[in-house]
Design a protein around this motif. Structure first.
Motif, mmCIF file in Angstrom:
data_model
loop_
_atom_site.group_PDB
_atom_site.id
_atom_site.type_symbol
_atom_site.label_atom_id
_atom_site.label_comp_id
_atom_site.label_asym_id
_atom_site.label_seq_id
_atom_site.Cartn_x
_atom_site.Cartn_y
_atom_site.Cartn_z
ATOM 1 N N LYS A 97 -18.420 25.921 -12.040
ATOM 2 C CA LYS A 97 -18.777 24.718 -12.479
ATOM 3 C C LYS A 97 -17.522 24.242 -13.243
ATOM 4 O O LYS A 97 -17.178 24.706 -14.328
ATOM 5 N N VAL A 98 -16.530 23.555 -13.036
ATOM 6 C CA VAL A 98 -15.370 22.612 -13.243
ATOM 7 C C VAL A 98 -15.017 22.183 -14.354
ATOM 8 O O VAL A 98 -16.028 20.701 -14.370
ATOM 9 N N THR A 99 -15.187 21.964 -16.281
ATOM 10 C CA THR A 99 -15.511 20.924 -16.760
ATOM 11 C C THR A 99 -14.420 20.550 -17.147
ATOM 12 O O THR A 99 -12.915 20.529 -16.608
ATOM 13 N N ARG A 100 -14.150 19.591 -18.123
ATOM 14 C CA ARG A 100 -13.115 18.411 -18.738
ATOM 15 C C ARG A 100 -12.203 19.254 -19.173
ATOM 16 O O ARG A 100 -10.867 18.753 -19.181
ATOM 17 N N GLY A 101 -12.590 20.599 -19.752
ATOM 18 C CA GLY A 101 -11.647 21.462 -19.839
ATOM 19 C C GLY A 101 -10.260 22.200 -19.620
ATOM 20 O O GLY A 101 -9.098 21.777 -19.374
ATOM 21 N N CYS A 102 -10.643 21.449 -18.210
ATOM 22 C CA CYS A 102 -8.697 21.903 -17.407
ATOM 23 C C CYS A 102 -8.102 20.881 -17.500
ATOM 24 O O CYS A 102 -7.165 21.457 -16.745
ATOM 25 N N ILE A 130 -18.365 23.701 -6.646
ATOM 26 C CA ILE A 130 -18.489 23.910 -7.082
ATOM 27 C C ILE A 130 -18.217 22.270 -8.218
ATOM 28 O O ILE A 130 -17.626 20.984 -7.637
ATOM 29 N N HIS A 131 -18.796 22.368 -9.036
ATOM 30 C CA HIS A 131 -18.992 20.829 -9.399
ATOM 31 C C HIS A 131 -18.430 20.925 -10.297
ATOM 32 O O HIS A 131 -17.207 21.573 -11.202
ATOM 33 N N VAL A 156 -20.852 20.494 -0.598
ATOM 34 C CA VAL A 156 -20.631 18.981 -0.477
ATOM 35 C C VAL A 156 -19.581 18.929 -0.883
ATOM 36 O O VAL A 156 -18.705 19.593 -1.429
ATOM 37 N N LEU A 157 -18.687 17.919 -0.456
ATOM 38 C CA LEU A 157 -17.316 18.260 -0.869
ATOM 39 C C LEU A 157 -16.336 16.655 -0.824
ATOM 40 O O LEU A 157 -17.690 15.667 0.650
ATOM 41 N N ILE A 158 -16.432 16.597 -1.438
ATOM 42 C CA ILE A 158 -15.399 14.460 -1.387
ATOM 43 C C ILE A 158 -14.316 14.682 -1.969
ATOM 44 O O ILE A 158 -13.238 15.233 -2.537
ATOM 45 N N LEU A 159 -13.580 14.086 -0.390
ATOM 46 C CA LEU A 159 -12.367 14.115 -0.078
ATOM 47 C C LEU A 159 -12.096 12.355 -0.443
ATOM 48 O O LEU A 159 -12.422 11.452 -0.002
ATOM 49 N N GLY A 160 -11.289 12.683 -1.049
ATOM 50 C CA GLY A 160 -9.825 10.791 -0.950
ATOM 51 C C GLY A 160 -9.655 10.433 -1.999
ATOM 52 O O GLY A 160 -9.391 9.222 -3.108
#
Length: 290
Positions: A97-102, A130-131, A156-160
């Protein structure tokens, strides 16, 4: 105590060193063979598992086995958090989980931060989710083959969207990987004037998209924000050819693609579920679908 009774039972099943135990009061958990100890550890809830790692050096070595930590979701908030992925216990990790901190801490905004993250994930081949990946601006600066290796094994992958800003080279390599073999089960393709999706070779687009189980094609208002009629026809042709994974298709567009009605009708009727929104179908296309 439940765990103590369980230990006695497993000892009895193991038929190991039973002569050492004259009665149950002499049984010590450290007397368990590693494979029996592992059976006990598997039953521990997360908090107890973490506590067990602090009991002794031997326990820590056994508890650190990656097989016991596949349930974990590792949060990456700061630059230092990426070091978590190097721990032995997380080498069979599935979710990150990648958070807002990135964004707040700036590590996800350039070549160095994103390259390090992708390299770390690449070393853990079991990662399939990878959320929060859309918050990681700067993926376009990462080496193309590295990007493809990581993205192509996600479920799951969201592109664009606004953040996953792939270059034309990255995008073409990724779609080539999709066409050959992919672990992606749910793909969202947002076509905008800022990405290269509408410029992909139609046959490549069709072969790649038809190889994913569920796909959503979300398009904008201008010709630069839609997939082309040739790309859609190539997709429908790939579906008709058979042997593809695509079962559910959603198309959101206000355009009126010029597509052969018979081709469209046959292809869409081969799918389990089709949803179209704002698509201005011609009468011939509607008749062919029905």
């Amino acid at each position: 105590h439940f765990y103590k009774r369980l230990i006695y039972y497993l000892l009895w099943l193991s038929h190991r060193r039973m002569d050492q135990f004259q009665n149950q009061s002499q049984v010590q958990i450290d007397d368990l063979p590693p494979e029996i100890f592992a059976c006990v550890i598997k039953l521990l809830p997360p908090q107890d598992l973490k506590a067990a790692a602090l009991v002794s050096r031997r326990w820590m070595e056994l508890v650190e086995d990656p097989r016991f930590w596949t349930w974990a979701v590792v949060s990456i908030d700061t630059n230092e958090d990426r070091q978590k992925l190097n721990k032995r216990r997380f080498q069979l990790l599935k979710d990150i989980k990648v958070t807002r901190g990135c964004v707040d801490h700036g590590w996800g905004l350039g070549l160095d931060g994103m390259t390090k993250l992708f390299k770390a994930v690449d070393e853990i081949p079991t990662v399939s989710m990878i959320h929060g990946l859309s918050m990681c601006k700067g993926i376009s600066a990462v080496e193309p083959n590295l990007v493809v290796r990581v993205l192509n094994r996600l479920k799951v992958l969201i592109l664009g969207n606004n953040r996953i800003d792939l270059t034309s080279e990255q995008l073409e390599l990724l779609f080539n990987a999709f066409a050959e073999n992919t672990s992606v089960e749910f793909l969202v393709v947002r076509v905008t004037s800022d990405n290269y999706i509408s410029k992909l070779n139609p046959e490549l687009f069709g072969a790649a998209v038809s190889n994913v189980v569920e796909v959503k094609l979300l398009m904008g208002f201008t010709s630069q924000q839609t997939v082309t009629s040739q790309q859609l026809e190539a997709l429908f042709s790939a579906i008709l050819a058979g042997g593809k994974s695509l079962k559910k298709l959603t198309v959101l567009t206000i355009s009126k693609p010029s597509i052969n009605p018979e081709l469209m009708g046959k292809a869409l009727n081969m799918l389990e579920e089709v949803t179209t929104c704002c698509w201005r179908h011609s009468r011939e296309q509607i008749a062919a679908i029905i």
